[in-house]
Motif scaffolding. Structure first.
Motif, PDB file in Angstrom:
ATOM      1  N   PHE A  23       0.834  -1.200   0.000  1.00 56.78           N
ATOM      2  CA  PHE A  23       0.000   0.000   0.000  1.00 56.78           C
ATOM      3  C   PHE A  23       0.870   1.252   0.000  1.00 56.78           C
ATOM      4  O   PHE A  23       0.612   2.200  -0.753  1.00 56.78           O
ATOM      5  N   THR A  26       2.741   1.382  -3.527  1.00 56.02           N
ATOM      6  CA  THR A  26       1.859   1.784  -4.628  1.00 56.02           C
ATOM      7  C   THR A  26       1.310   3.195  -4.414  1.00 56.02           C
ATOM      8  O   THR A  26       1.046   3.899  -5.390  1.00 56.02           O
ATOM      9  N   GLY A  27       1.159   3.612  -3.166  1.00 55.63           N
ATOM     10  CA  GLY A  27       0.751   4.989  -2.902  1.00 55.63           C
ATOM     11  C   GLY A  27       1.802   5.988  -3.340  1.00 55.63           C
ATOM     12  O   GLY A  27       1.492   7.018  -3.951  1.00 55.63           O
ATOM     13  N   THR A  30       1.798   5.994  -7.146  1.00 59.44           N
ATOM     14  CA  THR A  30       0.651   6.741  -7.670  1.00 59.44           C
ATOM     15  C   THR A  30       0.876   8.240  -7.524  1.00 59.44           C
ATOM     16  O   THR A  30       0.587   9.013  -8.449  1.00 59.44           O
ATOM     17  N   THR A  51      -0.988   2.432 -12.064  1.00 55.18           N
ATOM     18  CA  THR A  51      -0.595   2.650 -10.674  1.00 55.18           C
ATOM     19  C   THR A  51      -1.799   3.005  -9.807  1.00 55.18           C
ATOM     20  O   THR A  51      -1.909   2.543  -8.678  1.00 55.18           O
ATOM     21  N   PHE A  55      -3.195   0.653  -6.799  1.00 54.10           N
ATOM     22  CA  PHE A  55      -3.343   1.265  -5.478  1.00 54.10           C
ATOM     23  C   PHE A  55      -4.763   1.059  -4.949  1.00 54.10           C
ATOM     24  O   PHE A  55      -4.957   0.687  -3.789  1.00 54.10           O
TER      25      PHE A  55
END
Length: 144
Positions: A23, A26-27, A30, A51, A55
């Protein structure tokens, strides 16, 4: 009776721990895709879409596992297969254009692919299956 998702608590802890780590990763990815986004290039649309969707799927599957939803196994499978396929496509794109062919990148890429494949196996192998006792009174009787 308590709702269970996995047979063992250790599997749930592993999934939640790796979910939180992914998390965060990917955060950050993003956020980086949003910062680099310019409406001129079409590749940035795909980057932001992949992305952002990874997320969102990670967030959804993590919440479903924490709240022990019956759909959490389905969303975990969707998330890990989607992430694995997007990762493999990205890795193949890097190798096709001769970017990052250093040995350390190859090791990291194959390790990530292996870990994601093992996670998909663990999720499906150790999911909790409720035993059905509907016809227990019929055991030992002759049925025609």
């Amino acid at each position: 009776m308590k709702k269970k998702i996995f047979k063992y608590l250790g599997v749930k802890i592993l999934i939640v721990f790796l979910g939180v780590i992914m998390f965060l990763i990917t955060g950050i990815a993003t956020y980086d895709a949003i910062v680099k986004f310019k409406a001129d290039f079409t590749i940035e649309y795909f980057d932001l879409f992949f992305t952002g969707s990874i997320f969102f799927l990670n967030l959804l599957s993590l919440v479903l596992v924490i709240f022990k939803s019956s759909k959490s196994i389905l969303f975990l499978n969707i998330y890990y297969v989607y992430f694995l396929s997007a990762f493999i496509i990205g890795v193949l794109g890097n190798y096709m254009y001769d970017e990052r062919i250093d040995f350390s990148y190859i090791i990291v890429n194959f390790t990530t692919i292996f870990v994601l494949s093992v996670l998909i196996f663990i999720i499906n192998r150790f999911k909790y299956k409720e035993t059905n006792y509907e016809n227990i009174e019929l055991i030992g009787t002759k049925q025609d």
